[in-house]
Design a protein around this motif. Structure first.
Motif, PDB file in Angstrom:
ATOM      1  N   VAL A  28      67.445   0.718 -33.462  1.00 21.45           N
ATOM      2  CA  VAL A  28      68.858   0.323 -33.499  1.00 21.45           C
ATOM      3  C   VAL A  28      69.034  -0.981 -32.721  1.00 21.45           C
ATOM      4  O   VAL A  28      68.465  -1.156 -31.647  1.00 21.45           O
ATOM      5  CB  VAL A  28      69.756   1.424 -32.905  1.00 21.45           C
ATOM      6  CG1 VAL A  28      71.206   0.984 -32.875  1.00 21.45           C
ATOM      7  CG2 VAL A  28      69.624   2.699 -33.702  1.00 21.45           C
ATOM      8  N   GLU A  29      69.830  -1.865 -33.292  1.00 18.19           N
ATOM      9  CA  GLU A  29      70.104  -3.174 -32.686  1.00 18.19           C
ATOM     10  C   GLU A  29      71.604  -3.409 -32.751  1.00 18.19           C
ATOM     11  O   GLU A  29      72.248  -3.062 -33.722  1.00 18.19           O
ATOM     12  CB  GLU A  29      69.347  -4.230 -33.504  1.00 18.19           C
ATOM     13  CG  GLU A  29      69.436  -5.623 -32.990  1.00 18.19           C
ATOM     14  CD  GLU A  29      68.625  -6.553 -33.877  1.00 18.19           C
ATOM     15  OE1 GLU A  29      69.196  -7.028 -34.889  1.00 18.19           O
ATOM     16  OE2 GLU A  29      67.450  -6.783 -33.578  1.00 18.19           O
ATOM     17  N   LYS A  30      72.149  -4.020 -31.721  1.00 13.97           N
ATOM     18  CA  LYS A  30      73.583  -4.323 -31.699  1.00 13.97           C
ATOM     19  C   LYS A  30      73.844  -5.560 -32.536  1.00 13.97           C
ATOM     20  O   LYS A  30      73.265  -6.611 -32.305  1.00 13.97           O
ATOM     21  CB  LYS A  30      74.023  -4.576 -30.254  1.00 13.97           C
ATOM     22  CG  LYS A  30      75.478  -4.854 -30.096  1.00 13.97           C
ATOM     23  CD  LYS A  30      76.277  -3.591 -30.050  1.00 13.97           C
ATOM     24  CE  LYS A  30      77.709  -3.915 -29.689  1.00 13.97           C
ATOM     25  NZ  LYS A  30      78.650  -3.221 -30.500  1.00 13.97           N
ATOM     26  N   GLY A  31      74.713  -5.425 -33.532  1.00 12.71           N
ATOM     27  CA  GLY A  31      75.066  -6.546 -34.390  1.00 12.71           C
ATOM     28  C   GLY A  31      76.480  -7.007 -34.114  1.00 12.71           C
ATOM     29  O   GLY A  31      77.172  -6.461 -33.254  1.00 12.71           O
ATOM     30  N   GLU A  83      75.466   9.746 -36.261  1.00  9.45           N
ATOM     31  CA  GLU A  83      76.181   8.502 -36.525  1.00  9.45           C
ATOM     32  C   GLU A  83      75.686   7.884 -37.816  1.00  9.45           C
ATOM     33  O   GLU A  83      74.524   8.040 -38.177  1.00  9.45           O
ATOM     34  CB  GLU A  83      75.921   7.488 -35.402  1.00  9.45           C
ATOM     35  CG  GLU A  83      76.879   7.565 -34.257  1.00  9.45           C
ATOM     36  CD  GLU A  83      76.624   6.418 -33.302  1.00  9.45           C
ATOM     37  OE1 GLU A  83      77.455   5.486 -33.281  1.00  9.45           O
ATOM     38  OE2 GLU A  83      75.612   6.446 -32.595  1.00  9.45           O
ATOM     39  N   LYS A 105      79.178  -6.601 -35.816  1.00  9.59           N
ATOM     40  CA  LYS A 105      80.215  -5.627 -36.180  1.00  9.59           C
ATOM     41  C   LYS A 105      79.847  -4.206 -35.786  1.00  9.59           C
ATOM     42  O   LYS A 105      80.485  -3.253 -36.219  1.00  9.59           O
ATOM     43  CB  LYS A 105      80.464  -5.674 -37.690  1.00  9.59           C
ATOM     44  CG  LYS A 105      81.093  -6.968 -38.144  1.00  9.59           C
ATOM     45  CD  LYS A 105      81.422  -6.906 -39.605  1.00  9.59           C
ATOM     46  CE  LYS A 105      82.068  -8.186 -40.086  1.00  9.59           C
ATOM     47  NZ  LYS A 105      82.382  -8.156 -41.494  1.00  9.59           N
ATOM     48  N   GLY A 106      78.796  -4.022 -35.013  1.00  7.84           N
ATOM     49  CA  GLY A 106      78.397  -2.679 -34.592  1.00  7.84           C
ATOM     50  C   GLY A 106      76.894  -2.539 -34.614  1.00  7.84           C
ATOM     51  O   GLY A 106      76.149  -3.514 -34.567  1.00  7.84           O
ATOM     52  N   LEU A 107      76.429  -1.284 -34.699  1.00  3.44           N
ATOM     53  CA  LEU A 107      74.997  -1.016 -34.676  1.00  3.44           C
ATOM     54  C   LEU A 107      74.364  -1.286 -36.032  1.00  3.44           C
ATOM     55  O   LEU A 107      74.945  -0.977 -37.070  1.00  3.44           O
ATOM     56  CB  LEU A 107      74.748   0.434 -34.269  1.00  3.44           C
ATOM     57  CG  LEU A 107      75.213   0.825 -32.870  1.00  3.44           C
ATOM     58  CD1 LEU A 107      74.966   2.311 -32.616  1.00  3.44           C
ATOM     59  CD2 LEU A 107      74.492   0.005 -31.815  1.00  3.44           C
ATOM     60  N   ASN A 108      73.155  -1.862 -36.004  1.00  3.66           N
ATOM     61  CA  ASN A 108      72.395  -2.118 -37.218  1.00  3.66           C
ATOM     62  C   ASN A 108      71.029  -1.462 -37.066  1.00  3.66           C
ATOM     63  O   ASN A 108      70.448  -1.469 -35.992  1.00  3.66           O
ATOM     64  CB  ASN A 108      72.187  -3.617 -37.448  1.00  3.66           C
ATOM     65  CG  ASN A 108      73.474  -4.332 -37.759  1.00  3.66           C
ATOM     66  OD1 ASN A 108      74.451  -3.729 -38.173  1.00  3.66           O
ATOM     67  ND2 ASN A 108      73.480  -5.638 -37.561  1.00  3.66           N
ATOM     68  N   ILE A 115      74.698   4.504 -39.420  1.00  7.56           N
ATOM     69  CA  ILE A 115      74.284   3.190 -38.934  1.00  7.56           C
ATOM     70  C   ILE A 115      74.008   2.295 -40.125  1.00  7.56           C
ATOM     71  O   ILE A 115      73.320   2.677 -41.067  1.00  7.56           O
ATOM     72  CB  ILE A 115      73.043   3.323 -38.034  1.00  7.56           C
ATOM     73  CG1 ILE A 115      73.414   4.192 -36.835  1.00  7.56           C
ATOM     74  CG2 ILE A 115      72.560   1.967 -37.577  1.00  7.56           C
ATOM     75  CD1 ILE A 115      72.262   4.623 -36.009  1.00  7.56           C
TER      76      ILE A 115
END
Length: 151
Positions: free
Chosen positions: A136-139, A113, A141-144, A115
């Motif tokens: 990985v953190e959920k932002g 993916e 607009k998607g994963l950050n 990211i």
């Protein structure tokens, strides 16, 4: 002798009004006849059988009941094993990074993916084609990617 004041179109309009009034009265009478008002509460109950179908007959109390232990009932999300902190760290390669704007993308080695990464999530300075480790953190607009370090 004088002509009648009513014309053909006036007669037709009067006929339509009368017909409409009669239809409305007929519908009102049907609603009164089919109304649930005045019915007994028992007549309005609906029951669910053991297969999930809705019926109007109450369940048979003589049927065999299954005993279910309180501990066997699971409500909500099942318990999950605690995550190992090492599993949260991903490895990847910086596929694009714009230093002037301060953002880029990391290609995850495991999932392939892309990211998003922002300069606020960097620990070390990075550039394109660097191998990095990150979380990985959920932002919005998607994963950050955060805590990005050079590997």
């Amino acid at each position: 002798m004088g002509r009648s004041q009513e014309t053909f179109s006036k007669k037709e309009k009067e006929k339509k009004k009368l017909k409409k009034r009669q239809d409305k009265e007929q519908k009102r009478e049907e609603r009164k006849a089919n109304s649930d008002k005045g019915k007994d509460v028992e007549e309005m109950f609906a029951y669910v059988d053991e297969f999930g179908n809705i019926t109007d007959t109450p369940p048979d109390p003589t049927k065999k009941k299954k005993d279910i232990k309180l501990e066997d009932i699971q409500i909500g999300v099942s318990k999950q094993a605690e995550l190992d902190p090492a599993d949260l760290i991903h490895k990847g390669t910086v596929s694009f990074f714009n230093e002037s704007k301060g953002y880029g993308f990391i290609q995850d080695h495991a999932s392939q993916e892309r990211i998003f990464v922002h300069q606020n999530g960097l620990v070390d300075a990075i550039k394109e084609n660097d191998r990095v480790t990150f979380e990985v953190e959920k932002g919005p607009k998607g994963l950050n990617a955060v805590n990005v370090k050079l590997a």
